[in-house]
Design an enzyme around this catalytic site. Structure first.
Site, PDB file in Angstrom:
ATOM      1  N   ALA A 221       1.049  -1.396   0.023  1.00  0.00           N
ATOM      2  CA  ALA A 221       0.412  -0.261  -0.106  1.00  0.00           C
ATOM      3  C   ALA A 221       0.925   1.651   0.272  1.00  0.00           C
ATOM      4  CB  ALA A 221      -0.650   0.283   1.343  1.00  0.00           C
TER       5      ALA A 221
ATOM      6  N   GLY B 227       0.441  -5.502   0.611  1.00  0.00           N
ATOM      7  CA  GLY B 227      -0.414  -5.608  -0.191  1.00  0.00           C
ATOM      8  C   GLY B 227       0.114  -6.210  -1.586  1.00  0.00           C
TER       9      GLY B 227
ATOM     10  N   GLU C 229      -0.147  -9.522  -0.866  1.00  0.00           N
ATOM     11  CA  GLU C 229      -1.392 -10.102  -0.791  1.00  0.00           C
ATOM     12  C   GLU C 229      -1.927  -9.943  -2.509  1.00  0.00           C
ATOM     13  OE1 GLU C 229      -2.067  -7.139   2.107  1.00  0.00           O
ATOM     14  OE2 GLU C 229      -2.752  -8.491   3.605  1.00  0.00           O
TER      15      GLU C 229
ATOM     16  N   GLU D  90       4.561  -4.918   7.611  1.00  0.00           N
ATOM     17  CA  GLU D  90       3.442  -4.175   7.693  1.00  0.00           C
ATOM     18  C   GLU D  90       4.271  -3.949   9.788  1.00  0.00           C
ATOM     19  OE1 GLU D  90       2.480  -6.729   5.776  1.00  0.00           O
ATOM     20  OE2 GLU D  90       0.916  -5.851   4.675  1.00  0.00           O
TER      21      GLU D  90
HETATM   22  N1  COA Z   1       4.269   2.894  -0.184  1.00  0.00           N
HETATM   23  C1  COA Z   1       4.770   4.553  -0.767  1.00  0.00           C
HETATM   24  N2  COA Z   1       5.996   4.326  -1.063  1.00  0.00           N
HETATM   25  C2  COA Z   1       6.726   3.721  -1.323  1.00  0.00           C
HETATM   26  C3  COA Z   1       6.794   2.107  -1.163  1.00  0.00           C
HETATM   27  C4  COA Z   1       5.356   1.966  -0.036  1.00  0.00           C
HETATM   28  N3  COA Z   1       4.917   1.157  -0.208  1.00  0.00           N
HETATM   29  N4  COA Z   1       7.358   1.545  -0.921  1.00  0.00           N
HETATM   30  C5  COA Z   1       8.792   2.274  -1.934  1.00  0.00           C
HETATM   31  N5  COA Z   1       7.924   3.600  -2.024  1.00  0.00           N
HETATM   32  C6  COA Z   1       8.676   4.398  -3.037  1.00  0.00           C
HETATM   33  C7  COA Z   1       9.605   4.609  -2.178  1.00  0.00           C
HETATM   34  O1  COA Z   1       8.999   6.111  -0.870  1.00  0.00           O
HETATM   35  C8  COA Z   1      10.666   5.610  -2.968  1.00  0.00           C
HETATM   36  O2  COA Z   1       9.778   7.670  -3.625  1.00  0.00           O
HETATM   37  P1  COA Z   1      11.107   8.223  -3.170  1.00  0.00           P
HETATM   38  O3  COA Z   1      12.522   8.207  -4.309  1.00  0.00           O
HETATM   39  O4  COA Z   1      10.280   9.305  -3.507  1.00  0.00           O
HETATM   40  O5  COA Z   1      11.589   9.383  -1.558  1.00  0.00           O
HETATM   41  C9  COA Z   1      10.643   5.122  -3.852  1.00  0.00           C
HETATM   42  O6  COA Z   1       9.718   4.211  -3.945  1.00  0.00           O
HETATM   43  C10 COA Z   1      12.062   4.362  -3.922  1.00  0.00           C
HETATM   44  O7  COA Z   1      12.040   3.399  -2.583  1.00  0.00           O
HETATM   45  P2  COA Z   1      13.451   3.443  -2.167  1.00  0.00           P
HETATM   46  O8  COA Z   1      12.754   2.461  -0.234  1.00  0.00           O
HETATM   47  O9  COA Z   1      14.332   4.390  -1.641  1.00  0.00           O
HETATM   48  O10 COA Z   1      13.602   1.501  -3.012  1.00  0.00           O
HETATM   49  P3  COA Z   1      15.100   0.899  -1.553  1.00  0.00           P
HETATM   50  O11 COA Z   1      15.415   0.012  -2.980  1.00  0.00           O
HETATM   51  O12 COA Z   1      15.524   2.413  -1.338  1.00  0.00           O
HETATM   52  O13 COA Z   1      13.653   0.066  -1.205  1.00  0.00           O
HETATM   53  C11 COA Z   1      12.224  -1.339  -0.694  1.00  0.00           C
HETATM   54  C12 COA Z   1      13.092  -1.090  -1.281  1.00  0.00           C
HETATM   55  C13 COA Z   1      10.882  -1.688  -0.972  1.00  0.00           C
HETATM   56  C14 COA Z   1      12.617  -2.458   0.818  1.00  0.00           C
HETATM   57  C15 COA Z   1      11.561  -0.086   0.427  1.00  0.00           C
HETATM   58  O14 COA Z   1      11.328   0.614  -0.369  1.00  0.00           O
HETATM   59  C16 COA Z   1      10.570  -0.305   1.646  1.00  0.00           C
HETATM   60  O15 COA Z   1      10.685  -1.141   2.781  1.00  0.00           O
HETATM   61  N6  COA Z   1       9.186  -0.058   0.996  1.00  0.00           N
HETATM   62  C17 COA Z   1       8.146  -0.316   1.892  1.00  0.00           C
HETATM   63  C18 COA Z   1       7.705  -1.941   2.128  1.00  0.00           C
HETATM   64  C19 COA Z   1       6.314  -2.052   2.798  1.00  0.00           C
HETATM   65  O16 COA Z   1       6.502  -1.499   3.899  1.00  0.00           O
HETATM   66  N7  COA Z   1       5.321  -2.380   2.245  1.00  0.00           N
HETATM   67  C20 COA Z   1       3.590  -2.721   3.571  1.00  0.00           C
HETATM   68  C21 COA Z   1       3.474  -1.172   3.455  1.00  0.00           C
HETATM   69  S1  COA Z   1       2.003  -1.646   4.092  1.00  0.00           S
END
Ligand code: COA
Length: 260
Positions: free
Chosen positions: A67, A111, A114, A134
């Site tokens: 999400a 998500g 999921e 989460e």
């Molecule tokens: N929601 C909103 N934005 C997200 C996102 C999410 N779930 N996952 C990634 N992004 C965005 C980042 O904020 C970033 O945006 P920006 O460039 O404007 O700052 C962009 O996507 C790239 O992500 P980044 O975190 O820089 O890449 P990374 O390779 O360093 O890390 C992840 C990758 C997947 C490990 C990391 O993005 C992450 O932990 N995302 C969240 C995952 C999560 O918790 N999902 C469940 C949500 S309920």
């Protein structure tokens, strides 16, 4: 098809490839994307040319990173309740009356994992990473993760992944049963499209009845499920596709199913 921004749809023969298209946000699902997804799936549901749907993410890095966390800020519990009680993308995929395959090309988190679990088959690139992180945000999965994950991987493994929020490799996901196949990243699309094409040659009637019967297995007792299978078998038996399938076998030719 309707013009969309965040969800793309390509038709290749009888296979529709639905691509979540926010690569700069790792295809995170915000409200607009979820709305477009539901609209696209509505069109595909009613299109008899479409026999199989493949879901994937744009770019090489992510299937769907969950999400859109940005939308959580400032949202009240009541707002969140309304979002979750509206028709969801997870129910849409689960109930979709045609086979839906997840082509997991990168991060499938929250998500995203999921949505993949709501699909009928999950094929992952060897570079994919999956998990339910989460817990790290102080919340719990809300797209069926607490229900579908234990059904796929068993209670202990589900608890481990949900409690730790650990992100696992495609190989581990295969080992625990979270994905069904892992293939080299550069042949993922070819592999999935080949499988989708093979399924698309089958009777659409029988495919949708199989989906209904298998869905029942997760929801009912064995006796009820077996009864349901008998009823659905009767429907398959009454179809034109059954007549064609049997006739083709007897005439030693390839059947041409029409979905009637
Ligand atoms: N929601 C909103 N934005 C997200 C996102 C999410 N779930 N996952 C990634 N992004 C965005 C980042 O904020 C970033 O945006 P920006 O460039 O404007 O700052 C962009 O996507 C790239 O992500 P980044 O975190 O820089 O890449 P990374 O390779 O360093 O890390 C992840 C990758 C997947 C490990 C990391 O993005 C992450 O932990 N995302 C969240 C995952 C999560 O918790 N999902 C469940 C949500 S309920």
């Amino acid at each position: 098809m309707t013009e969309n921004h965040f969800v793309l749809c390509d038709l290749e023969g009888h296979v529709a490839v639905v691509t979540i298209n926010r690569p700069d946000k790792l295809n995170a699902l915000d409200g607009a994307t979820r709305g477009e997804f539901l609209g696209v799936m509505d069109e595909l549901r009613g299109n008899p040319e479409v026999r199989v749907v493949v879901i994937t993410g744009a770019g090489e890095k992510a299937f769907i990173a969950g999400a859109d966390i940005g939308e959580f800020e400032g949202r009240t519990p009541v707002d969140q309740f309304r979002v979750m009680k509206a028709p969801t993308i997870f129910d849409c995929v689960d109930r979709f009356p045609k086979p839906v395959l997840a082509m997991i090309n990168g991060f499938a988190l929250g998500g995203g994992c999921e949505l993949a679990m709501a699909c009928d088959v999950r094929i992952a690139a060897d570079s994919a990473k999956l998990g339910q992180p989460e817990i790290n945000l102080g919340i719990i999965p809300g797209g069926g993760g607490t229900q579908r994950l234990p059904r796929l991987v068993g209670l202990g493994t589900a608890f481990r992944l949900l409690y730790t929020g650990q992100i696992i490799t495609a190989d581990e996901a295969l080992r625990i049963g979270l994905v069904d196949q892992v293939v080299p990243a550069d042949s993922l699309r070819e592999h999935v499209m080949q499988m989708a094409g093979l399924i698309a040659e089958k009777s659409p009637v029988a495919l949708s009845l199989i989906k209904e019967a298998v869905r029942a297995s997760a929801r009912t007792s064995l006796d009820e499920g077996l009864n349901q299978e008998t009823t659905l078998f009767g429907m398959a038996f009454a179809s034109e596709d059954k007549a064609e399938g049997v006739q083709a076998f007897l005439e030693k030719r390839k059947p041409e199913f029409t979905g009637r």
